[in-house]
Design a protein around this motif. Structure first.
Motif, PDB file in Angstrom:
ATOM      1  N   TYR A 101       8.195 -54.484  -2.701  1.00 20.23           N
ATOM      2  CA  TYR A 101       6.767 -54.744  -2.860  1.00 20.23           C
ATOM      3  C   TYR A 101       6.289 -54.501  -4.288  1.00 20.23           C
ATOM      4  N   HIS A 102       7.235 -54.425  -5.199  1.00 14.28           N
ATOM      5  CA  HIS A 102       6.862 -54.297  -6.599  1.00 14.28           C
ATOM      6  C   HIS A 102       6.115 -55.554  -7.033  1.00 14.28           C
ATOM      7  N   GLU A 103       5.213 -55.415  -7.973  1.00 13.11           N
ATOM      8  CA  GLU A 103       4.381 -56.545  -8.399  1.00 13.11           C
ATOM      9  C   GLU A 103       5.215 -57.732  -8.871  1.00 13.11           C
ATOM     10  N   SER A 104       6.412 -57.470  -9.356  1.00 10.76           N
ATOM     11  CA  SER A 104       7.262 -58.574  -9.821  1.00 10.76           C
ATOM     12  C   SER A 104       7.681 -59.486  -8.674  1.00 10.76           C
TER      13      SER A 104
ATOM     14  N   ASP B   3       9.780 -49.717  -2.291  1.00 18.49           N
ATOM     15  CA  ASP B   3       8.969 -50.033  -3.462  1.00 18.49           C
ATOM     16  C   ASP B   3       9.485 -51.276  -4.176  1.00 18.49           C
ATOM     17  N   ILE B   4      10.799 -51.440  -4.235  1.00 18.52           N
ATOM     18  CA  ILE B   4      11.355 -52.573  -4.970  1.00 18.52           C
ATOM     19  C   ILE B   4      10.971 -53.898  -4.319  1.00 18.52           C
TER      20      ILE B   4
END
Length: 739
Positions: free
Chosen positions: A578-581, A575-576
């Protein structure tokens, strides 16, 4: 004829770990086998098989491969003989069947199964290898546990153990008792298997047509019925099988015989697999069956497209799916198991002193336990077919007539006739159709658990990409244009859980990770990767016109554009990452990646779909083009074997290309900004473009004259450095149209 040592063998001597001394050395075992002892022949055959498999033939001479002489070359037997059939109250979790009974032959060490498991960590020791056990006569003619009397059919051995051996030569009708036993067990004890497949309305929904076998065994009564007109509410069986070429020579449903088959089906004109299905349904007490060749109008594109969307209902609502796994062609049939091992099973008297004393029986009345070489759990040719992959996964319950044995599968249990538990449903989703219950693949807890919406969506996405697509792309399709149709049923169910738009095999809510698929060509399973194409035959009577090869229309960014093995887990799903950030692109339409409406889960064909978003594509040039070969092992379901295979991939190193009118110092050197894996090694492009999707990965593209991009492969970091994110993000942001 048996040697003196084997004549004395009883099951009591085999149980409990450290077994008896069988022979003093390998030579004595071989000589006894050559002299005609059936058990010694069995031991020796398995020994040779095992070490041929492992490439350690030196053991057969009493030496390790290094040349060191084995300290103790004696041949021992040890085993674990325990009932392995499901019994009331024994199992608190969905892992209901323990490992089947086995006996091990041990060479060079007296192995205690219960306490000496640590020896497997010592590479200098010779590992044991198993033999399977089963009783005779076959089980399921008796209760699950030994009764105080022998009023029932069979012997104490057949009352205690559930394993068996069924071929044309031994227990040929055993499949009836096998499936009846496990169906009853499933229907009465499995909560998940009795849950509605979709909802209460869909649960009662029947296929458009069924085959009515009649109320009696009279074959003249079989005919096709339209379920809505007849208002049928009875259970039915569904068939999953390989067509082969034979349906073209046998009766199938067509527009010109529709009325005839609604009146009567001449069963003698059906393929052998279809006739076997009729016979099995009658033996199991089912009146209705569903077979695609007889329930979908062949050659009618409109009927096929409508029915192909309903496979989830057809197989999901069937009481049982019959999988004709061992038949490569429907002319072969599937009921007869013609498997014959190199060495047949050998009987050993069943010796249980407590039972003999309690029931007042002699040894002769106790029956025999038979030892056999291990049998494969592979399903057979059906495991290679794309449509059959979906059909089995959609089925609530299935009876698989495998290559060498039977397998029963439901949402909580997979068990084979030799007592071995098969691998669970991929990703350990016991009931993928019940919104509230999924089992974590990494959890040691086998019980179901309630999930929040975020976690449920995450697991379904992993299930779709890691299990469904990766395993589906190993399969073959006779008609390559069926690539979306053959998993439409799974896509429809997954859509209800993910609640996202389905875009040519990917999910809009997870588009960046979805785009990061990679081709893993496996030489032993599929041909080298290539663009999915099909052959269009010339019109009848036009012999001078050659068949045309045309591409199957699928977007270049979709895994369906490639005919080859596709994997997603190579790039992870953290998740980290592909996080939006970490996103470096953004969809053009406020969260929507396309204006197209042709992509949806029920679409049998997806001809085109354009992704529109903002990104920073940069022009790059190829520094080299080198093919690499590597060896690796991979795990597959029980329908595949564990093997080491060669993989061929084409990698290129990428350096900046001078933009027109630009001033780029790096473009003047051979500075490597990224490395790329090309999907199809034979494809080359005059113009390479790299496009970062996140700070960690991206795509390699080519651009046509109209400014639209097409996918060529995936970006990865160079061998000895990181991606040059700074350079790749230094270009101007522009609208990207990916087709």
């Amino acid at each position: 004829m048996r040697c003196a040592d084997c004549s004395k063998l009883r099951t009591e001597q085999l149980d409990g770990g450290a077994g008896p001394l069988l022979k003093e050395n390998f030579k004595a075992l071989k000589e006894s086998a050559d002299a005609g002892c059936d058990l010694c022949t069995l031991w020796w055959t398995r020994l040779v098989q095992r070490y041929n498999e492992k490439g350690a033939a030196g053991y057969l001479r009493g030496f390790e491969p290094s040349g060191k002489e084995i300290d103790d070359p004696n041949v021992y037997l040890s085993g674990m003989i325990r009932p392995s059939k499901p019994q009331p109250g024994m199992f608190a979790s969905s892992s209901e069947v323990s490992s089947g009974n086995s006996v091990w032959i041990n060479l060079g060490i007296r192995f205690n199964l219960l306490v000496d498991l640590s020896i497997f960590a010592d590479p200098g020791l010779i590992p044991p290898f198993p033999f399977r056990l089963f009783p005779s006569p076959p089980p399921f003619v008796a209760a699950c546990v030994l009764l105080p009397t022998l009023s029932r059919i069979g012997t104490p051995a057949s009352h205690v153990f559930c394993e068996t051996w069924t071929t044309v030569d031994r227990n040929p009708g055993y499949h009836i008792g096998f499936v009846q036993h496990f169906m009853h067990h499933c229907q009465t004890r499995h909560k998940l298997c009795s849950s509605p497949f979709f909802n209460d309305a869909a649960k009662s929904e029947l296929p458009t047509r069924l085959i009515d076998l009649g109320e009696s065994q009279d074959r003249k009564q079989s005919h096709i019925v339209t379920t809505r007109k007849c208002k049928i509410q009875s259970p039915y069986l569904a068939l999953s099988y390989c067509w082969g070429a034979s349906p073209k020579r046998t009766t199938v449903l067509q527009d010109d015989n529709l009325e005839e088959l609604h009146s009567c089906i001449v069963e003698e004109q059906l393929s052998k697999t279809h006739r076997d299905m009729f016979q099995l349904a009658r033996d199991l007490g089912f009146r209705y069956v569903w077979i695609d060749a007889l329930c979908i109008i062949q050659g009618n594109a409109e009927d096929w497209e409508y029915e192909s969307k309903r496979m989830a209902q057809v197989y999901g609502n069937a009481a049982l799916t019959i999988v004709a796994g061992r038949a490569a062609d429907s002319s072969e049939g599937f009921l007869e198991n013609k498997f014959r091992p190199v060495v047949g099973p050998c009987a050993v008297p069943f010796n249980d002193e407590d039972t003999m004393r309690k029931l007042g029986l002699t040894e002769a009345q106790m029956g025999n336990i038979w030892m056999s070489l291990p049998r494969s759990g592979m399903y057979g040719p059906v495991s290679e077919r794309g449509w059959c992959f979906q059909e089995l996964l959609l089925s609530s319950r299935a009876l698989i007539f495998g290559k060498e044995q039977l397998t029963f599968q439901c949402q909580e249990l997979i068990v084979q006739e030799d007592g071995s538990p098969g691998r669970p449903i991929p990703y350990r989703i016991r009931n993928p159709y019940d919104r509230g219950y999924v089992v974590d693949p990494e959890s040691k807890t086998l019980g179901a658990q309630k999930l929040d919406d975020h976690e449920l969506v995450r697991r379904w996405l992993v299930f779709w990409y890691k299990e469904v697509i990766s395993l589906y792309t190993l399969r073959k399709l006779t008609n390559k244009t069926d690539v979306f149709a053959a998993i439409s049923g799974l896509a429809q169910i997954t859509k209800t859980k993910i609640r996202s738009r389905y875009l040519a095999g990917l999910w809009e809510t997870d588009m960046l990770r979805g785009l990061m698929w990679a081709v893993w060509p496996k030489a032993s399973r599929t041909a080298p990767p290539r663009r999915r194409v099909t052959t269009i035959s010339p019109p009848q009577g036009d012999a001078d016109t050659q068949a045309r090869v045309v591409p199957v229309k699928a977007p270049s960014w979709s895994w369906a554009a490639i005919e080859g093995y596709v994997r997603f887990n190579a790039h992870g799903r953290y998740d980290i990452k592909y996080h939006e950030s970490n996103w470096l692109v953004r969809p053009k339409y406020e969260g929507r990646w396309t204006r197209g409406t042709a992509c949806h889960a029920t679409a049998a064909h997806i001809e085109s779909c354009e992704l529109e978003f903002f990104g920073r594509p940069r022009r790059v040039r190829c520094l080299d083009n080198s093919a690499e070969r590597s060896e690796y092992s991979d795990n597959f379901p029980d329908s595949f074997s564990l093997s080491t295979v060669s993989t061929y991939r084409c990698y290129v190193n990428l350096a900046p290309m001078q933009e027109d009118g630009g001033n780029d110092d790096k473009a003047a050197s051979d500075h490597i900004v990224a490395r790329a894996a090309i999907d199809v090694p034979e494809e080359t492009a005059a113009n390479f473009w790299c496009l970062l999707l996140t700070k960690y990965n991206g795509l390699i593209l080519t651009r046509d004259g109209g400014g639209r991009f097409r996918r060529l492969g995936v970006l990865m970091k160079p061998k000895n450095s990181d991606l040059d994110v700074e350079w790749m993000m230094s270009g101007q942001e522009e609208e990207v149209c990916l087709v």
